[in-house]
Scaffold this motif. Structure first.
Motif, PDB file in Angstrom:
ATOM      1  N   VAL A  60      22.148   5.586  17.137  1.00 20.97           N
ATOM      2  CA  VAL A  60      22.696   4.467  17.960  1.00 20.97           C
ATOM      3  C   VAL A  60      24.085   4.404  19.023  1.00 20.97           C
ATOM      4  CG1 VAL A  60      22.770   2.518  17.416  1.00 20.97           C
ATOM      5  CG2 VAL A  60      21.089   3.865  15.899  1.00 20.97           C
ATOM      6  N   LYS A  61      23.992   3.478  20.173  1.00 22.74           N
ATOM      7  CA  LYS A  61      25.791   3.193  20.688  1.00 22.74           C
ATOM      8  C   LYS A  61      26.259   2.521  20.325  1.00 22.74           C
ATOM      9  CE  LYS A  61      25.859   7.969  23.174  1.00 22.74           C
ATOM     10  NZ  LYS A  61      26.871   8.935  22.307  1.00 22.74           N
ATOM     11  N   GLU A  62      24.971   1.087  20.685  1.00 23.52           N
ATOM     12  CA  GLU A  62      25.010  -0.080  20.798  1.00 23.52           C
ATOM     13  C   GLU A  62      24.594  -0.754  20.220  1.00 23.52           C
ATOM     14  OE1 GLU A  62      27.751  -3.418  23.860  1.00 23.52           O
ATOM     15  OE2 GLU A  62      26.403  -1.167  24.232  1.00 23.52           O
ATOM     16  N   ILE A  63      24.415  -2.385  19.316  1.00 18.96           N
ATOM     17  CA  ILE A  63      23.704  -2.552  18.789  1.00 18.96           C
ATOM     18  C   ILE A  63      24.213  -4.083  19.045  1.00 18.96           C
ATOM     19  CG2 ILE A  63      22.626  -3.934  17.162  1.00 18.96           C
ATOM     20  CD1 ILE A  63      23.147  -2.187  15.984  1.00 18.96           C
ATOM     21  N   ASN A  64      23.974  -4.828  19.745  1.00  8.43           N
ATOM     22  CA  ASN A  64      23.783  -6.716  20.424  1.00  8.43           C
ATOM     23  C   ASN A  64      22.955  -7.187  19.323  1.00  8.43           C
ATOM     24  OD1 ASN A  64      25.817  -6.184  22.064  1.00  8.43           O
ATOM     25  ND2 ASN A  64      24.242  -5.079  23.826  1.00  8.43           N
ATOM     26  N   ALA A  65      22.860  -7.814  18.374  1.00  7.65           N
ATOM     27  CA  ALA A  65      21.699  -8.457  17.230  1.00  7.65           C
ATOM     28  C   ALA A  65      21.509 -10.030  17.952  1.00  7.65           C
ATOM     29  CB  ALA A  65      21.952  -7.765  16.464  1.00  7.65           C
ATOM     30  N   PRO A  66      20.740 -10.484  17.635  1.00 10.51           N
ATOM     31  CA  PRO A  66      19.014  -9.497  17.865  1.00 10.51           C
ATOM     32  C   PRO A  66      18.115  -8.719  19.354  1.00 10.51           C
ATOM     33  CG  PRO A  66      19.060 -11.731  17.795  1.00 10.51           C
ATOM     34  CD  PRO A  66      20.435 -11.955  18.123  1.00 10.51           C
ATOM     35  N   THR A  67      19.342  -8.879  19.431  1.00  9.48           N
ATOM     36  CA  THR A  67      18.334  -9.158  21.275  1.00  9.48           C
ATOM     37  C   THR A  67      18.247  -7.747  22.629  1.00  9.48           C
ATOM     38  OG1 THR A  67      20.086  -9.593  23.039  1.00  9.48           O
ATOM     39  CG2 THR A  67      18.301 -11.238  21.478  1.00  9.48           C
ATOM     40  N   GLN A  68      19.043  -6.582  21.466  1.00  7.45           N
ATOM     41  CA  GLN A  68      19.123  -5.542  21.940  1.00  7.45           C
ATOM     42  C   GLN A  68      19.748  -4.074  20.788  1.00  7.45           C
ATOM     43  OE1 GLN A  68      22.221  -4.464  25.473  1.00  7.45           O
ATOM     44  NE2 GLN A  68      20.046  -4.574  26.594  1.00  7.45           N
ATOM     45  N   ILE A  69      19.181  -3.286  21.503  1.00  8.96           N
ATOM     46  CA  ILE A  69      19.529  -1.639  20.844  1.00  8.96           C
ATOM     47  C   ILE A  69      19.822  -0.785  21.779  1.00  8.96           C
ATOM     48  CG2 ILE A  69      17.230  -1.601  19.845  1.00  8.96           C
ATOM     49  CD1 ILE A  69      19.030  -0.046  17.214  1.00  8.96           C
ATOM     50  N   THR A  70      21.077   0.167  21.563  1.00 13.95           N
ATOM     51  CA  THR A  70      20.615   1.148  22.597  1.00 13.95           C
ATOM     52  C   THR A  70      21.020   2.144  21.900  1.00 13.95           C
ATOM     53  OG1 THR A  70      21.698  -0.319  24.372  1.00 13.95           O
ATOM     54  CG2 THR A  70      22.185   2.154  24.246  1.00 13.95           C
ATOM     55  N   LEU A  71      20.331   3.567  22.175  1.00 12.98           N
ATOM     56  CA  LEU A  71      20.614   4.932  21.554  1.00 12.98           C
ATOM     57  C   LEU A  71      20.566   5.649  23.343  1.00 12.98           C
ATOM     58  CD1 LEU A  71      17.204   4.696  19.653  1.00 12.98           C
ATOM     59  CD2 LEU A  71      19.145   4.502  18.722  1.00 12.98           C
ATOM     60  N   GLY A  72      21.097   6.556  22.840  1.00 18.14           N
ATOM     61  CA  GLY A  72      21.128   7.633  23.702  1.00 18.14           C
ATOM     62  C   GLY A  72      21.268   8.912  24.194  1.00 18.14           C
ATOM     63  N   ALA A  73      21.347   9.859  24.133  1.00 21.77           N
ATOM     64  CA  ALA A  73      21.787  11.022  24.318  1.00 21.77           C
ATOM     65  C   ALA A  73      22.899  11.825  23.329  1.00 21.77           C
ATOM     66  CB  ALA A  73      21.105  12.216  25.467  1.00 21.77           C
ATOM     67  N   ILE A  74      22.406  12.677  22.604  1.00 23.61           N
ATOM     68  CA  ILE A  74      24.103  12.849  21.884  1.00 23.61           C
ATOM     69  C   ILE A  74      24.227  14.177  22.771  1.00 23.61           C
ATOM     70  CG2 ILE A  74      25.024  14.391  19.670  1.00 23.61           C
ATOM     71  CD1 ILE A  74      23.297  12.931  18.132  1.00 23.61           C
ATOM     72  N   SER A  75      23.479  14.834  23.020  1.00 27.45           N
ATOM     73  CA  SER A  75      23.622  15.913  24.497  1.00 27.45           C
ATOM     74  C   SER A  75      24.507  15.488  25.790  1.00 27.45           C
ATOM     75  CB  SER A  75      22.908  17.163  23.986  1.00 27.45           C
ATOM     76  OG  SER A  75      23.040  18.354  25.632  1.00 27.45           O
ATOM     77  N   ASP A  76      24.820  16.237  26.765  1.00 27.94           N
ATOM     78  CA  ASP A  76      25.142  15.874  27.818  1.00 27.94           C
ATOM     79  C   ASP A  76      24.462  16.174  28.944  1.00 27.94           C
ATOM     80  OD1 ASP A  76      27.047  14.096  27.621  1.00 27.94           O
ATOM     81  OD2 ASP A  76      29.068  15.783  27.634  1.00 27.94           O
ATOM     82  N   LYS A  77      23.344  17.562  28.210  1.00 29.88           N
ATOM     83  CA  LYS A  77      22.546  18.429  29.383  1.00 29.88           C
ATOM     84  C   LYS A  77      21.166  17.588  29.511  1.00 29.88           C
ATOM     85  CE  LYS A  77      21.737  21.385  25.812  1.00 29.88           C
ATOM     86  NZ  LYS A  77      20.933  22.719  24.960  1.00 29.88           N
ATOM     87  N   ILE A  78      20.951  16.589  28.934  1.00 29.16           N
ATOM     88  CA  ILE A  78      20.078  15.621  28.818  1.00 29.16           C
ATOM     89  C   ILE A  78      20.888  14.003  29.132  1.00 29.16           C
ATOM     90  CG2 ILE A  78      17.343  14.884  28.868  1.00 29.16           C
ATOM     91  CD1 ILE A  78      16.780  17.804  27.856  1.00 29.16           C
ATOM     92  N   PRO A  79      20.969  13.694  30.236  1.00 28.06           N
ATOM     93  CA  PRO A  79      22.424  12.637  29.360  1.00 28.06           C
ATOM     94  C   PRO A  79      21.187  10.924  29.963  1.00 28.06           C
ATOM     95  CG  PRO A  79      22.585  13.362  31.953  1.00 28.06           C
ATOM     96  CD  PRO A  79      21.531  14.043  31.654  1.00 28.06           C
ATOM     97  N   PHE A  80      20.796  10.133  29.034  1.00 32.14           N
ATOM     98  CA  PHE A  80      19.544   9.266  29.055  1.00 32.14           C
ATOM     99  C   PHE A  80      20.443   8.310  27.674  1.00 32.14           C
ATOM    100  CE2 PHE A  80      17.051  12.346  25.972  1.00 32.14           C
ATOM    101  CZ  PHE A  80      16.924  10.741  25.483  1.00 32.14           C
ATOM    102  N   THR A  81      19.979   6.968  28.266  1.00 35.99           N
ATOM    103  CA  THR A  81      19.807   5.730  27.028  1.00 35.99           C
ATOM    104  C   THR A  81      18.517   5.355  26.730  1.00 35.99           C
ATOM    105  OG1 THR A  81      20.304   3.898  28.876  1.00 35.99           O
ATOM    106  CG2 THR A  81      22.161   5.697  26.827  1.00 35.99           C
ATOM    107  N   LEU A  82      17.948   5.584  25.733  1.00 38.43           N
ATOM    108  CA  LEU A  82      16.793   4.358  25.627  1.00 38.43           C
ATOM    109  C   LEU A  82      17.216   3.239  25.153  1.00 38.43           C
ATOM    110  CD1 LEU A  82      13.923   4.535  24.925  1.00 38.43           C
ATOM    111  CD2 LEU A  82      14.167   5.618  22.523  1.00 38.43           C
ATOM    112  N   VAL A  83      16.565   2.682  25.472  1.00 39.11           N
ATOM    113  CA  VAL A  83      17.781   0.885  25.116  1.00 39.11           C
ATOM    114  C   VAL A  83      16.184  -0.079  24.349  1.00 39.11           C
ATOM    115  CG1 VAL A  83      18.819  -1.301  25.429  1.00 39.11           C
ATOM    116  CG2 VAL A  83      18.760   0.886  27.172  1.00 39.11           C
ATOM    117  N   GLY A  84      15.816  -0.858  24.099  1.00 39.66           N
ATOM    118  CA  GLY A  84      15.552  -1.489  23.114  1.00 39.66           C
ATOM    119  C   GLY A  84      15.471  -3.174  23.442  1.00 39.66           C
ATOM    120  N   ASN A  85      14.775  -3.838  24.656  1.00 40.92           N
ATOM    121  CA  ASN A  85      15.274  -5.291  24.662  1.00 40.92           C
ATOM    122  C   ASN A  85      14.464  -6.502  23.893  1.00 40.92           C
ATOM    123  OD1 ASN A  85      17.287  -4.689  26.878  1.00 40.92           O
ATOM    124  ND2 ASN A  85      15.549  -3.104  28.100  1.00 40.92           N
ATOM    125  N   ILE A  86      14.918  -6.840  23.021  1.00 38.36           N
ATOM    126  CA  ILE A  86      14.363  -7.483  22.236  1.00 38.36           C
ATOM    127  C   ILE A  86      14.284  -9.371  22.825  1.00 38.36           C
ATOM    128  CG2 ILE A  86      13.567  -8.611  19.718  1.00 38.36           C
ATOM    129  CD1 ILE A  86      15.453  -5.649  18.737  1.00 38.36           C
TER     130      ILE A  86
END
Length: 130
Positions: A60-86
């Protein structure tokens, strides 16, 4: 590269849905059937693997409750984020859309676009039915 899931309606308030996605152990029930590993490694991080794919560690990188949560890859080999927009609909339901953002070379992007799109759709469908 940016990919989005379909927008889904979830029978949870925006805050309840944000809380649900904030607890990394809940992602196990959203994973596709072809998951070969799921392990919570910290309170805010987990590792998963799908058959035929490398392990991916997310935190979990960031939580902007209640409208967004951002998960990110721990490794730099595959840099990406997964964002849940609510988006709240009413006190008992909300809409959600999952968004994948990654910085990949064109060859890698071409190879992973299909599997990642399918993965996002599976997460969204399982979230809609949770």
């Amino acid at each position: 590269m940016e990919l989005k899931s379909k927008k889904i309606t979830v029978q949870k308030s925006a805050q309840d849905l944000c809380d649900f996605l904030s607890k990394v152990e809940n992602f196990e029930q959203l994973m596709p059937e072809n998951i070969s590993k799921f392990e919570v490694i910290r309170e805010d991080a987990f590792v998963f693997a799908l058959k035929g794919m490398p392990e991916i560690a997310l935190e979990v990188k960031e939580i902007n409750a209640p409208t967004q949560i951002t998960l990110g890859a721990i490794s730099d080999k595959i840099p990406f984020t997964l964002v849940g927009n609510i988006e709240p609909i009413d006190e008992n339901s909300s809409q959600a859309e999952l968004q994948f953002e990654g910085d990949f070379n064109p060859m890698m992007a071409m190879m992973i676009k299909g599997p990642i799109t399918k993965f996002l759709e599976t997460l969204a469908t399982n979230l809609e039915n949770s």
